[in-house]
Enzyme design. Structure first.
Site, PDB file in Angstrom:
ATOM      1  N   LYS A 123      -3.772  13.975   3.812  1.00 14.08           N
ATOM      2  CA  LYS A 123      -3.878  14.767   5.027  1.00 14.08           C
ATOM      3  C   LYS A 123      -2.819  14.468   6.088  1.00 14.08           C
ATOM      4  O   LYS A 123      -3.036  14.628   7.276  1.00 14.08           O
ATOM      5  CB  LYS A 123      -5.277  14.627   5.688  1.00 14.08           C
ATOM      6  N   GLY A 171       0.427  15.615   5.564  1.00 14.20           N
ATOM      7  CA  GLY A 171       1.518  16.574   5.358  1.00 14.20           C
ATOM      8  C   GLY A 171       2.211  16.337   4.018  1.00 14.20           C
ATOM      9  O   GLY A 171       3.347  16.772   3.815  1.00 14.20           O
ATOM     10  N   THR A 172       1.522  15.695   3.107  1.00 14.57           N
ATOM     11  CA  THR A 172       2.164  15.352   1.823  1.00 14.57           C
ATOM     12  C   THR A 172       2.496  16.593   0.994  1.00 14.57           C
ATOM     13  O   THR A 172       3.501  16.621   0.284  1.00 14.57           O
ATOM     14  CB  THR A 172       1.278  14.392   1.001  1.00 14.57           C
ATOM     15  N   THR A 173       1.656  17.640   1.108  1.00 15.76           N
ATOM     16  CA  THR A 173       1.941  18.850   0.318  1.00 15.76           C
ATOM     17  C   THR A 173       3.188  19.550   0.865  1.00 15.76           C
ATOM     18  O   THR A 173       4.013  20.062   0.091  1.00 15.76           O
ATOM     19  CB  THR A 173       0.744  19.815   0.357  1.00 15.76           C
ATOM     20  N   LYS A 192      -3.963  24.281   3.673  1.00 17.87           N
ATOM     21  CA  LYS A 192      -3.057  23.391   4.412  1.00 17.87           C
ATOM     22  C   LYS A 192      -2.749  24.051   5.747  1.00 17.87           C
ATOM     23  O   LYS A 192      -2.235  25.170   5.781  1.00 17.87           O
ATOM     24  CB  LYS A 192      -1.748  23.164   3.642  1.00 17.87           C
ATOM     25  N   GLY A 193      -3.053  23.353   6.807  1.00 19.59           N
ATOM     26  CA  GLY A 193      -2.928  23.936   8.139  1.00 19.59           C
ATOM     27  C   GLY A 193      -4.151  24.790   8.401  1.00 19.59           C
ATOM     28  O   GLY A 193      -4.060  25.957   8.779  1.00 19.59           O
ATOM     29  N   ARG A 194      -5.301  24.191   8.147  1.00 19.57           N
ATOM     30  CA  ARG A 194      -6.573  24.917   8.293  1.00 19.57           C
ATOM     31  C   ARG A 194      -6.882  25.206   9.750  1.00 19.57           C
ATOM     32  O   ARG A 194      -6.402  24.521  10.647  1.00 19.57           O
ATOM     33  CB  ARG A 194      -7.718  24.040   7.773  1.00 19.57           C
TER      34      ARG A 194
HETATM   35  P1  A3P Z   1      -4.648  20.341   8.355  1.00 20.35           P
HETATM   36  O1  A3P Z   1      -4.961  21.325   7.318  1.00 20.35           O
HETATM   37  O2  A3P Z   1      -5.808  19.497   8.719  1.00 20.35           O
HETATM   38  O3  A3P Z   1      -3.994  20.925   9.563  1.00 20.35           O
HETATM   39  P2  A3P Z   1      -1.832  17.121   3.024  1.00 20.35           P
HETATM   40  O4  A3P Z   1      -0.902  18.060   2.401  1.00 20.35           O
HETATM   41  O5  A3P Z   1      -1.328  15.699   2.924  1.00 20.35           O
HETATM   42  O6  A3P Z   1      -3.218  17.283   2.557  1.00 20.35           O
HETATM   43  O7  A3P Z   1      -1.819  17.381   4.555  1.00 20.35           O
HETATM   44  C1  A3P Z   1      -2.323  18.577   5.070  1.00 20.35           C
HETATM   45  C2  A3P Z   1      -1.804  18.637   6.459  1.00 20.35           C
HETATM   46  O8  A3P Z   1      -0.424  18.871   6.471  1.00 20.35           O
HETATM   47  C3  A3P Z   1      -2.384  19.791   7.227  1.00 20.35           C
HETATM   48  O9  A3P Z   1      -3.559  19.343   7.803  1.00 20.35           O
HETATM   49  C4  A3P Z   1      -1.291  20.105   8.227  1.00 20.35           C
HETATM   50  O10 A3P Z   1      -1.603  19.691   9.528  1.00 20.35           O
HETATM   51  C5  A3P Z   1      -0.077  19.280   7.741  1.00 20.35           C
HETATM   52  N1  A3P Z   1       1.184  20.010   7.632  1.00 20.35           N
HETATM   53  C6  A3P Z   1       2.374  19.480   7.945  1.00 20.35           C
HETATM   54  N2  A3P Z   1       3.347  20.380   7.726  1.00 20.35           N
HETATM   55  C7  A3P Z   1       2.750  21.492   7.263  1.00 20.35           C
HETATM   56  C8  A3P Z   1       3.257  22.753   6.866  1.00 20.35           C
HETATM   57  N3  A3P Z   1       4.567  23.033   6.919  1.00 20.35           N
HETATM   58  N4  A3P Z   1       2.375  23.654   6.452  1.00 20.35           N
HETATM   59  C9  A3P Z   1       1.063  23.385   6.412  1.00 20.35           C
HETATM   60  N5  A3P Z   1       0.541  22.201   6.779  1.00 20.35           N
HETATM   61  C10 A3P Z   1       1.384  21.265   7.202  1.00 20.35           C
END
Ligand code: A3P
Length: 949
Positions: A670, A672-674, A899-901
């Site tokens: 959580k 921003g790994t994705t 992602k970016g919920r």
């Molecule tokens: P939220 O969904 O809580 O906002 P991970 O990929 O490690 O699970 O992390 C998810 C988080 O990446 C998201 O958390 C979001 O805040 C963050 N993030 C950072 N850059 C992003 C991007 N370009 N697009 C979507 N989410 C991003």
């Protein structure tokens, strides 16, 4: 048959040549040759000079000569025939008759006889229950750990001490003597059970303050001291040991060591015999004492060759115990280091005694002797019936000393009856005695399993061998197998494990290769696919060691190994010993029989070890009962060990890509790994693993059950392409050069740093950090969205404030939510394995706000070329609220909706609680970041600390 042809061809040659004097003469010894020429020459000359005149005397003479000549010729023929007959008879008898007496006539009998000279051999060791128990209440106040003071980090004896401790799996800490003392206590417990000084002098000359501190510790916690006299430049005669009523003589040459049978220190070591001969080294110190606090432990004599004397010399004390009557501290002083084998035993006893049994090693040892392949061997080196007799007889004798002892015979059926007629009789005799041995299967043709890349073919080979065993009445149920040349066991060739299970239901095997052949003291076991892999020890006998006089280094070398040397120590240090020998070691001079019977007798003579044997399956179970921590394998990189490369799956070469990943994005979840994964994958030189059917882009190899699937499984995610590596340079530019793997749960996985480092020691690590409070909240939203029942039934506040008495599922959720945010703690675990320079920390807030710059920094850190300018590939998407991948002028591709919920902001109360909760962790993180160097402290971290303070 070749020999026979050879000889029959020579007969006509010899007969023919006898018609010509010259040629026959050349084959006679020189004296005979000379006589012959003279006598015949005279006769011939006489006939010519008389010009064939006919007179009686001449006629008679001629007739006489003629008769003599023909008699002589016949005698020669007879002698030649006799020689030939005798020669063929000998050949016939030695080849086809079981006639040792005759064989003995033509072959020197060099077979060495096992050692039997030991006064105590026939007395069984006393029962260990009381006599050898050093345990007392005092042991409960100290940890089972040794503190070793060395002269320098490289000093020889210091290294030997450490090696012996490692071999015996005794924990220790090394300190350079002369510096300040380490912390000695831990709450109410002593951290060390015994203090060892590589150089006793360093203890005697310690500065007053430290010496008082150390002595106080030793008195309070009943901790003893071991000190070794170090060789001194000047020879001391009757010099007093500083602070003790004790006198020393140094630089002596000694011989004939013996032990004080009433010493309470003896536990592993057994007194009663004398180690005859010169002791190693010329710098022994001996102790003289007249106080009752001292009791000798070992004696020796002056070497009479060096110190000729007319009278009998009293024994000199070479190891001395101080009972501590004078100052309350028990000590054991050694007059020389560990070069003398007996000192290695006494050292273990000293640790046991001085730690009140806290550092006692077990007295039980198990031994199994495998014979690699009882049928594979060149003609002339295989077992004959008398060798099989000897094998059975020796087994019986060893069995009298080692309950349950059976030789464990491996077989590859294809080579059955491949010897001479007599050797084939040996094979038959083995089969008539199958019930006397335990048996294990190899491959049918002794082929290396890693060369098979087809399961059916591999299984067929094993089935052939199984059919052979059934047909010949060889027992099938040992559950044990050994792979020829260690092939495919480690590094694990999955097909071998599968075939073993399917054909033989193998449960246990052994190898010398895990984790590496050397050093032997670090060999370990593991369990893979339900097969126990036990460490195997080396005994110094190889296929080619057949004759005692051809043993490398000669007989002395082998005897040295048996009599206190390497082989002896191997058994002393390893509770479970599996040795591999070869069929050829049981024929010829039968060196294996000699070696094992001798070493077992020597152990019996000098130790109180209880040696037993059991079938491999029991050995395996016992091994993992003793070392449960070894069950999990730790996969290493086969390309980093020359031997491993040779026994690794044929379709995996270290010169062909894929290599393993060059860097890991380790999380935490959580942060921003994705997004980072996606951005990296846009780069033409970078490629991630293939997606996993269970966890999508993540393999999650190092942290969960996937690890047990093995290295082949992991590597299958990095698909092979045809690019090759030559001198580490990739020979195809169209292929991605940087494989990476992202698994966000690696960050806080307990075992992950160690496992990852074992396989990928030079990998780089990428970590993303955001506010741990925000991370926890994002994670809560994530599991809620995934339908987690607890997360859906409890508010975030309820989860993070759940007490330790809350229901387990709630506590588990709380822990999984909060633990990864203790960043400094987790990073320290990684840094225990990886160098600081291998770690790159990304500020997750920056990744959201300015990903192009973050990606630029990252490329520089990873030394990725060409550097890709992400500013033209990423664009802020106002609808998504994040940067997304540019597709064209108007379109961009954002991450999915998970992602970016969208979720409501965190409640104030929770925020406050979390800021307090993470305060100490965040403070530690700042410290760590500063220690790591020029990394700027992220703004969110500064903010969080300033809000809380
Ligand atoms: P939220 O969904 O809580 O906002 P991970 O990929 O490690 O699970 O992390 C998810 C988080 O990446 C998201 O958390 C979001 O805040 C963050 N993030 C950072 N850059 C992003 C991007 N370009 N697009 C979507 N989410 C991003």
């Amino acid at each position: 048959m070749a020999t026979h042809n050879h000889h029959t061809e020579r007969i006509p040659m010899l007969m023919k040549s006898s018609t010509s004097n010259e040629s026959l003469l050349s084959q006679l010894p020189s004296q005979q040759h000379k006589n012959y020429v003279m006598s015949n020459g005279n006769n011939i000359n006489g006939i010519i000079s008389n010009n064939y005149a006919i007179n009686n005397s001449h006629f008679i003479t001629r007739c006489f000569c003629h008769v003599m000549k023909s008699v002589q010729r016949n005698i020669q023929k007879c002698v030649a025939a006799l020689v030939l007959i005798s020669f063929f008879s000998i050949i016939f008898f030695t080849q086809y008759m079981d006639s040792p007496a005759l064989v003995g006539l033509i072959r020197r009998d060099t077979k060495p006889m096992p050692l039997i000279h030991c006064q105590t051999l026939n007395k069984s060791p006393s029962d260990s229950s009381n006599t050898h128990d050093h345990r007392s209440e005092a042991r409960l106040r100290i940890d089972p750990k040794v503190l070793v003071f060395v002269e320098t980090t490289y000093s020889k004896l210091g290294r030997e001490i450490a090696e012996e401790l490692v071999y015996n799996r005794i924990k220790y800490k090394v300190e350079v003597a002369g510096k300040s003392l380490p912390v000695l206590t831990n709450l109410d417990k002593g951290r060390y059970g015994v203090i060892v000084f590589e150089n006793l002098d360093k203890y005697l000359t310690m500065d007053k303050w430290n010496r008082e501190l150390l002595d106080k510790y030793c008195r309070e916690y009943s901790v003893g001291i071991v000190g070794f006299m170090s060789p001194s430049e000047e020879t001391l005669v009757g010099a007093q040991l500083k602070g003790f009523p004790l006198f020393i003589h140094t630089n002596l040459r000694l011989r004939d060591a013996s032990l004080n049978p009433s010493s309470p220190v003896l536990r592993l070591t057994r007194a009663g015999d004398t180690a005859w001969g010169a002791l190693p080294g010329s710098d022994w110190a001996v102790f003289q004492h007249n106080d009752s606090t001292y009791e000798p432990l070992e004696f020796a004599q002056k070497n009479t060759l060096d110190y000729p004397t007319d009278g009998i010399q009293p024994p000199l004390t070479t190891v001395l115990q101080d009972h501590g009557k004078l100052d309350g501290i028990q000590r054991i002083f050694f007059g020389a280091g560990l070069k003398f084998w007996l000192h290695r035993l006494l050292f273990l006893d000293a640790l046991s005694y001085l730690s009140h049994g806290q550092l006692s090693v077990s007295l039980n040892r198990m031994i199994l002797v495998d014979i690699d392949d009882i049928f594979v061997g060149e003609r002339g080196t295989r077992l004959k019936p008398d060798d099989v007799h000897a094998l059975i007889a020796t087994q019986k004798r060893i069995g009298d000393l080692v309950p349950g002892f059976r030789f464990n015979l491996g077989f590859s059926g294809k080579y059955f009856h491949h010897g001479t007629k007599e050797e084939n009789l040996g094979d038959d005799m083995l089969l008539r005695n199958t019930d006397k041995f335990t048996w294990f299967s190899h491959m049918w043709n002794h082929q290396q399993p890693h060369l098979y890349d087809n399961l059916t073919l591999l299984m067929n080979d094993m089935i052939l061998n199984k059919d052979f065993a059934i047909a010949r009445g060889i027992p099938l149920d040992s559950g044990y197998s050994v792979s020829p040349h260690h092939s495919g066991v480690y590094p694990a060739h999955e097909l071998l494990y599968q075939a073993w299970k399917k054909v033989w239901n193998i449960k246990v095997t052994s190898t010398e290769e895990y984790p590496h052949l050397r050093p032997a003291r670090l060999r370990r076991g593991f369990i893979h696919r339900n097969i126990m892999v036990l460490p195997r020890q080396t005994c110094g006998l190889f296929t080619h060691t057949m004759y005692i006089d051809r043993y490398p280094g000669g007989r002395d070398k082998l005897d040295e190994s048996i009599q206190g040397g390497e082989l002896f120590q191997t058994i002393v240090y390893n509770p479970i010993n599996i040795f591999m020998t070869h069929m050829s070691n049981y024929g010829s001079d039968r060196l294996a029989l000699y070696t094992f019977e001798s070493v077992i007798k020597f152990l019996r003579c000098w130790t109180n070890i209880k040696l037993t044997s059991a079938p491999p399956l029991q050995l395996g179970e016992q091994y993992f009962k003793l070392h449960p921590e070894e069950s999990d394998p730790i996969w290493g990189n086969p390309c980093e060990d020359e031997r491993h490369k040779k026994i690794w799956s044929r379709n995996k070469s270290c010169n062909v890509l894929p290599s393993l990943p060059k860097f890991l994005v380790i999380g935490p979840q959580k942060t921003g790994t994705t997004a980072l994964y996606t951005f990296l994958s846009m780069h033409p030189s970078v490629a991630s693993n293939l997606p996993s059917p269970d966890t999508f882009e993540e393999i999650q190899f190092f942290n969960g059950n996937n690890y047990y699937r093995g290295l082949d499984w992991y590597m299958s995610f990095f698909p092979s392409n045809n690019a090759t590596l030559t001198n580490n340079v990739i020979q195809s530019s169209s292929n991605p050069r940087y494989f990476f793997e992202k698994s966000a749960t690696y960050f806080d996985g307990e075992l992950v740093p160690k496992r990852a480092h074992q396989l990928l020691p030079s990998a780089k690590l990428v970590v993303i950090l955001i506010s741990p409070a925000k991370r926890a909240y994002s994670w809560y939203q994530h599991v809620r969205a995934h339908g987690d029942i607890i997360a859906n039934n409890y508010s975030f506040y309820q989860v993070i404030t759940a007490s330790d008495s809350a229901p387990k599922p709630l506590r588990d959720l709380r822990n999984r939510c909060l633990n990864p945010g203790k960043y400094a703690q987790h990073l320290e675990k990684w840094l225990a394995f990886y160098a600081n320079q291998q770690l790159h920390i990304i500020d997750g807030e920056q990744l959201k706000l300015n990903p192009a710059e973050v990606m630029n920094d990252l490329q520089r850190f990873l030394k990725i070329t060409p550097i890709m300018d992400y500013s033209s590939h990423l664009r802020y998407d106002p609808k998504k609220g994040f940067f997304c991948q540019v597709i064209n002028e108007t379109r961009s591709k954002c991450l999915g909706k998970s992602k970016g919920r969208n979720y409501p902001p965190m409640d104030e109360k929770s925020m406050k609680i979390l800021q307090r909760y993470y305060l100490s962790h965040n403070t530690a993180l700042v410290k760590l970041l500063k220690k790591l160097g020029s990394r700027p402290i992220p703004l969110w971290l500064k903010n969080e600390l300033s809000t809380t303070t």
